[in-house]
Enzyme design. Structure first.
Site: not given
Ligand code: NOJ
Length: 540
Positions: A265, A327-328, A202
């Site tokens: 990520e 998912h974002d 992450d």
């Molecule tokens: C990136 C993740 O993909 C997201 O869903 C999350 O809210 C943030 N990092 C914080 O961990």
């Protein structure tokens, strides 16, 4: 390239666990739910699943606020359920990738409770604690990603601020402290020992902050209505020069084991993300996630340019990767238009590199409008109305036409509402329809699996009429060649082949996005004829 590793050839499938399958009637997906659906993933041809966080968490950020990295939240099941999932997945030759959240913990994590209990506490330095700045306010101008307010929260008890890049409930860990490193690297070992095949890390590129805590520069291009955290340019809070130290710490830990993969990520340009492969002697991420298809136009010229950039920048020991949705961010079918959903996947699965499919995209699922009273995402709740909320892309998976789409029992209320189309758009119906998007994607995966050119051949893009993406993949040792021609417009297109192939008559159609047998190759005129929104794959 060296001998291909499993993750070079794999098709990865991203599961948002709250939304995949509820097995215990609480309206929230869980591990046993995932296990019960492995047969579907095997049918689709998936080689690996990445599961977003399932660790104990108060769920302020739906699992990205962890209170214990080495356990499972009861909402999702237990460690035994995870072991069972690993066993069942491995029986089906499906690898399991978990989410590792190194940048922050929950503010209820025992480490943070200790850290905030007093300035002299041995874990004080595990997080970033600072005195107020000269004006008595926060120590610098760093902003929280979720609301654009200060990233520093005041702690009355000990009279200092702590840093939180995301929610106040997600204090940032200080990886410069060797004890933090040791504890967090042991988390990786804990799961590797249990048989986990890799991690998606992450916001990996945010872990090392500027050691001098300098202010970020103001963003002259920011205007009201934009993401409030973009008021500053994040020069000192992400992708800082010593991020490569972090990358190497975790890579060395993964390298203590055989065959594990690390996916970072990061939302960076292809040139910048390519630096996160490290060097041949000091490798870093196996796959630094490439989000360019998510953050730029689905447009032929742009995609060609991205492929060319990857070919230019990926180091010899590196390997590209592509992602359409996560998912974002809004789903691909919503961003690019439903007519392009098949083309997006044709590209994803035939470009050079490892593809990641987001659950439900294989059904053509779209972002779902969430009524006010059902909004759950803290980002939407803190910055309402800016289109930043992520609930629309996290709605339950659609398995059947039954109430709740088979995600949960009919009398249960799922944690988010379903897409309205679910009665028509679900795996049960689309599996039976031989021309559906689901069957199309399954077919491309089958073709890909059998093709050396598509799994590890080289890639070249070619000039084509406006709005058409044209590239070839070639596996030199076997001589196998594949051509993809994708019409990213709503109009018919003729694509000249002169100079591209020796004998047009040698072109054989492998498939069309329309799942029929079109007369796409016009041998006489030496052109390909593409219908509106059509993509085709040929061998020659
Ligand atoms: C990136 C993740 O993909 C997201 O869903 C999350 O809210 C943030 N990092 C914080 O961990």
């Amino acid at each position: 390239m060296m001998m291909p590793e499993w993750w070079n050839e794999a098709v990865i499938y991203h599961i948002y666990p709250r939304s995949f399958q509820d097995s215990n009637r609480d309206g929230i997906g869980d591990l046993n739910g995932i296990t019960s659906r492995l047969g579907y993933l095997q049918w689709l041809g998936i080689d690996a699943v990445w599961i977003s966080p399932v660790y104990p968490s108060p769920m302020a950020d739906f699992g990205y606020d962890v209170t214990d990295h080495c356990d499972i939240d009861p909402m999702f099941g237990s460690l035994e359920d995870m072991d069972h999932l690993l066993e069942e997945a491995h029986k089906r030759r499906i690898k399991v990738i978990l989410d590792f959240v190194p940048n922050h913990t929950s503010n209820r994590h025992p480490w943070f409770l200790e850290s905030r209990s007093g300035r002299k506490n041995p874990k004080r330095d595990w997080y970033y604690w600072k005195d107020p700045g000269p004006d008595g306010g926060p120590p610098n101008n760093w902003l929280s990603r979720f609301d654009g307010n200060s990233a520093w929260a005041w702690d009355e008890n000990t009279g200092q601020y702590y840093l939180h890049t995301f929610l106040e409930e997600q204090p940032d860990l200080n990886w410069r402290n060797p004890e933090v490193r040791e504890a967090m690297l042991n988390v990786l070992r804990f799961w590797f020992d249990r048989g986990v095949d890799g991690f998606r890390v992450d916001v990996s590129y945010r872990v090392m902050k500027d050691p001098d805590f300098r202010d970020n520069p103001q963003n002259p291009n920011w205007t009201p209505g934009m993401d409030p955290s973009f008021r500053v340019i994040e020069k000192h809070t992400k992708n800082t020069p010593d991020i490569h130290r972090f990358n190497r710490w975790i890579r060395q830990t993964a390298d203590e084991y055989d065959n594990r993969v690390l996916i970072g990520e990061m939302n960076l340009s292809i040139e910048e993300l390519s630096k996160h492969y490290g060097t041949a002697t000091q490798p870093e991420f196996h796959l630094p996630f490439n989000f360019r298809l998510i953050f730029s136009e689905w447009d032929a010229a742009n995609v060609k340019n991205l492929v060319d950039q990857f070919e230019e920048h990926v180091p010899n020991h590196g390997w590209p990767n592509w992602v359409l949705s996560n998912h974002d961010q809004p789903r691909f079918a919503t961003r690019a238009g439903a007519g392009q959903a098949r083309n997006g996947h044709l590209f994803l699965l035939t470009a050079r590199g490892t593809p990641t499919i987001y659950y439900g995209d294989e059904l053509g699922m779209e972002s779902v409008e969430i009524p006010h009273n059902r909004v759950r995402d803290p980002w939407e709740l803190l910055s309402p109305g800016l289109g930043l909320g992520r609930d629309p892309v996290r709605t339950p998976m659609q398995w059947s036409r039954k109430p709740n789409a088979g995600f949960s029992d009919p009398d249960v209320t799922p944690w988010l509402p379903l897409e309205k189309e679910y009665e028509k758009r679900n795996t049960e119906i689309l599996k039976k329809d031989s021309s559906s998007i689901l069957r199309f994607i399954k077919r491309v995966i089958e073709i890909r699996r059998r093709s050396d050119a598509l799994t590890h051949g080289g890639c070249s893009t070619h000039e084509a009429p406006d709005g058409v993406l044209l590239y070839t993949r070639e596996h030199k040792p076997s001589g196998e060649r594949v051509m993809a021609c994708i019409n990213i417009t709503g109009e018919k297109k003729n694509v000249p082949l002169k100079g591209l192939v020796d004998e047009v008559s040698e072109l054989t159609l492998l498939l069309s996005t329309e799942m029929d047998d079109p007369a796409a190759v016009d041998t006489e005129r030496e052109i390909l004829v593409l219908r509106a929104n059509e993509g085709i794959l040929l061998t020659f």
